[in-house]
Design a protein around this motif. Structure first.
Motif, short mmCIF file in Angstrom:
data_model
loop_
_atom_site.label_atom_id
_atom_site.label_comp_id
_atom_site.label_asym_id
_atom_site.label_seq_id
_atom_site.Cartn_x
_atom_site.Cartn_y
_atom_site.Cartn_z
N LYS A 159 0.82 -1.22 0.00
CA LYS A 159 0.00 0.00 0.00
C LYS A 159 0.86 1.27 0.00
CE LYS A 159 -3.78 -2.45 2.28
NZ LYS A 159 -4.87 -2.44 3.26
N MET A 160 1.98 1.19 -0.72
CA MET A 160 2.84 2.37 -0.84
C MET A 160 2.12 3.50 -1.55
SD MET A 160 5.78 1.99 0.65
CE MET A 160 6.69 3.33 -0.12
N ASP A 161 1.10 3.17 -2.37
CA ASP A 161 0.34 4.22 -3.05
C ASP A 161 -0.43 5.09 -2.07
OD1 ASP A 161 -0.99 1.67 -2.69
OD2 ASP A 161 -2.75 2.55 -3.68
N LEU A 162 -0.71 4.56 -0.86
CA LEU A 162 -1.46 5.31 0.14
C LEU A 162 -0.57 6.20 1.00
CD1 LEU A 162 -4.05 2.61 1.30
CD2 LEU A 162 -4.25 4.34 -0.52
N VAL A 163 0.75 6.11 0.80
CA VAL A 163 1.68 7.00 1.51
C VAL A 163 2.51 7.78 0.50
CG1 VAL A 163 1.78 5.60 3.61
CG2 VAL A 163 3.38 5.14 1.74
N ASP A 164 1.91 7.98 -0.69
CA ASP A 164 2.54 8.77 -1.76
C ASP A 164 3.90 8.21 -2.19
OD1 ASP A 164 0.41 10.57 -1.80
OD2 ASP A 164 1.28 11.74 -0.14
N ALA A 166 6.40 7.19 -0.61
CA ALA A 166 7.48 7.90 0.09
C ALA A 166 8.60 6.93 0.49
CB ALA A 166 6.94 8.61 1.32
N GLU A 167 9.80 7.20 0.02
CA GLU A 167 10.95 6.35 0.35
C GLU A 167 11.25 6.30 1.85
OE1 GLU A 167 15.66 5.70 -0.88
OE2 GLU A 167 14.56 7.48 -1.58
N PRO A 168 11.19 7.43 2.60
CA PRO A 168 11.48 7.38 4.04
C PRO A 168 10.54 6.45 4.80
CG PRO A 168 11.55 9.65 3.25
CD PRO A 168 10.98 8.83 2.14
N VAL A 169 9.29 6.37 4.38
CA VAL A 169 8.35 5.47 5.05
C VAL A 169 8.81 4.03 4.88
CG1 VAL A 169 5.98 4.59 5.06
CG2 VAL A 169 6.40 7.04 4.77
N PHE A 170 9.16 3.66 3.65
CA PHE A 170 9.65 2.30 3.38
C PHE A 170 10.93 2.02 4.14
CE2 PHE A 170 12.72 -0.11 0.79
CZ PHE A 170 12.15 -1.38 0.88
N SER A 206 8.00 -0.51 -10.73
CA SER A 206 7.12 0.63 -10.54
C SER A 206 7.77 1.92 -11.03
CB SER A 206 6.75 0.77 -9.06
OG SER A 206 6.08 1.98 -8.82
N ALA A 207 7.06 2.63 -11.88
CA ALA A 207 7.53 3.94 -12.33
C ALA A 207 7.38 4.97 -11.23
CB ALA A 207 6.76 4.37 -13.58
N ALA A 208 6.51 4.70 -10.26
CA ALA A 208 6.27 5.66 -9.18
C ALA A 208 7.33 5.58 -8.09
CB ALA A 208 4.88 5.41 -8.58
N MET A 209 8.16 4.54 -8.12
CA MET A 209 9.20 4.40 -7.10
C MET A 209 10.56 4.21 -7.77
SD MET A 209 7.31 2.11 -4.13
CE MET A 209 6.42 0.99 -5.22
N ASP A 210 10.97 5.23 -8.53
CA ASP A 210 12.25 5.13 -9.23
C ASP A 210 13.44 5.17 -8.28
OD1 ASP A 210 11.94 7.75 -8.46
OD2 ASP A 210 12.15 8.62 -10.47
N TRP A 211 13.18 5.50 -7.01
CA TRP A 211 14.25 5.49 -6.01
C TRP A 211 14.60 4.07 -5.58
CZ3 TRP A 211 11.88 3.06 -2.02
CH2 TRP A 211 10.50 3.24 -1.85
N TYR A 212 13.78 3.09 -5.93
CA TYR A 212 14.03 1.70 -5.55
C TYR A 212 14.71 0.97 -6.71
CZ TYR A 212 13.12 -3.23 -4.57
OH TYR A 212 13.26 -4.59 -4.38
N GLY A 213 15.86 0.38 -6.43
CA GLY A 213 16.61 -0.30 -7.49
C GLY A 213 16.68 -1.79 -7.35
#
Length: 430
Positions: A159-164, A166-170, A206-213
């Motif tokens: 449900k990362m879509d419900l926290v925008d 956000a990398e810090p949350v993960f 995910s294109a919405a989480m480009d910070w994740y590799g």
């Protein structure tokens, strides 16, 4: 870890592809069934009629998009309540690997079902709602995975879509869980941010989480090492049946058939038969009606021995140089599965591989509190979903390995002799 960016074609796995058994776990409403449904749907592992049925049920509820959780929640009560109650098994394959998936319940009252689903898993996916983080049930499922010796754990922050996204949350959730799981002794933890509903990082990146590799869930499932029970480990063959064809072409044939639990047997190996302890040598191995020189777990074979020995169902054939402990006193950790309590003094049947013997629960030494992992001494009884340590004495000697060495020969069931109900599942600790 090496991350592959190649997107594999989704087609049936070849016959020689490896098999991975894995389970899902997590708190209620964390999205386990939706993740499984998304995994099946996006990997093209859902038949058209199944998807059509899901679409019809979803439309009747006024939902604009198919509820993929319905692909696994098969019981009427599960669909009505929107929860998972029983373990749902699903089989699917990709070009790289075949899978057996166990979708397990999240409710505390169904902890025993989670134990059942994870008991044969090589990997457990533990879901966490990104809005809530690590909760008590998350810790409980991590503890069970550690207790059952699951070698690989995936933390899926859903449900990362419900926290925008956000990398810090993960990152915060991953750090908290990893520290806890490592403290339990979980050997490998992989954290992946996902949205099962939207499909982010489940099968496709995910294109919405480009910070994740890192890998998607499916990429990790396809690449994680399998074969926890190495063929080089203790060789064990529980005898299921003695084969005596008594035909003119095989007048003296006597074979001992069963599935190799662990390890490898070779023609010429010196072996012992337990519990008698009588020794012999392997003169032949039949595999699917063909003689072979070598056979390994999990193949089903028939062993031929040089000597005529009294062997029957329930006996265990092992290498002469690698004989497991043989005794009547068992110290074990059990998960109580039945609705009736387990008490000291109760007479039971103990089923170990293909052998069943009479036994008595002599003492319940402690009960494990899964919220803080403390042991409560002398609890008096274990009720459904409880995990505790017990002492069991069997009427006949049983050959046991430590569970840490072998899941197959280091585990057992306690059965009610009156009606055959399974009371508890146990793992050998001493």
């Amino acid at each position: 870890m090496t991350i592959s960016t190649e997107q594999p074609a989704r087609r049936a796995a070849p016959a020689e592809a490896t098999l991975l058994r894995f389970a899902t776990a997590g708190s209620v409403d964390d999205g386990k069934s939706t993740l499984v449904g998304r995994l099946l749907h996006d990997s093209k592992s859902v038949f058209a009629d199944q998807l059509e049925a899901v679409e019809q049920v979803s439309a009747s509820r006024g939902q604009d998009v198919p509820d993929l959780a319905l692909l696994t929640d098969g019981l009427r009560a599960e669909r009505e309540q929107g929860i998972t109650i029983d373990v749902a098994y699903r089989y699917f394959a990709t070009a790289r690997r075949r899978f057996i998936l166990a979708d397990t319940p999240g409710h505390v009252q169904y902890t025993r079902n989670m134990v059942t689903g994870a008991s044969t898993a090589e990997l457990t996916v533990i879901l966490v709602d990104a809005r809530h983080g690590v909760v008590e049930q998350t810790r409980r499922h991590a503890a069970i995975a550690a207790l059952l010796g699951v070698p690989h754990v995936v933390l899926a922050v859903n449900k990362m879509d419900l926290v925008d996204y956000a990398e810090p949350v993960f990152a915060g959730i991953a750090e908290t869980f990893t520290a806890y799981a490592l403290g339990l002794g979980v050997p490998e933890i992989t954290a992946i941010p996902i949205s099962a509903l939207a499909g982010d990082n489940v099968v496709e990146p995910s294109a919405a989480m480009d910070w994740y590799g890192g890998p998607t869930v499916l990429e990790h499932l396809e690449s994680v090492p399998t074969g926890r029970e190495s063929a080089a480990r203790h060789a064990r063959l529980p005898v299921q049946v003695v084969i005596r064809p008594r035909t003119p072409e095989h007048p003296d044939y006597r074979g001992y058939a069963g599935q190799i639990a662990t390890g490898t047997f070779r023609v010429g190996d010196e072996v012992k038969v337990l519990p008698s302890g009588i020794g012999s040598r392997i003169s032949g191995i039949d595999l699917l009606g063909v003689g072979v020189d070598v056979a390994s777990a999990p193949q089903s074979v028939t062993l031929l021995l040089e000597d005529d020995i009294d062997i029957s169902r329930g006996d265990l054939i092992v290498p002469a140089h690698d004989v497991p402990a043989l005794g009547r006193n068992i110290e074990a950790t059990v998960c109580h599965l039945a609705d009736t309590p387990l008490t000291a003094g109760r007479r039971v049947l103990l089923k170990h591989t293909t052998r069943t013997v009479k036994a008595t629960v002599e003492e319940i030494t402690s009960r494990l509190a899964l919220d803080d992992l403390t042991h409560h001494a002398d609890p008096g009884q274990l009720v459904a979903n409880d995990i505790g340590r017990v002492r069991v004495r069997t009427a006949e000697p049983v050959a046991l390995d430590a569970y840490a060495d072998s899941r197959h020969t280091g585990s057992f069931l306690l059965i009610d002799p009156a009606d055959g109900t399974t009371l508890a599942a146990g793992i050998v600790t001493d």
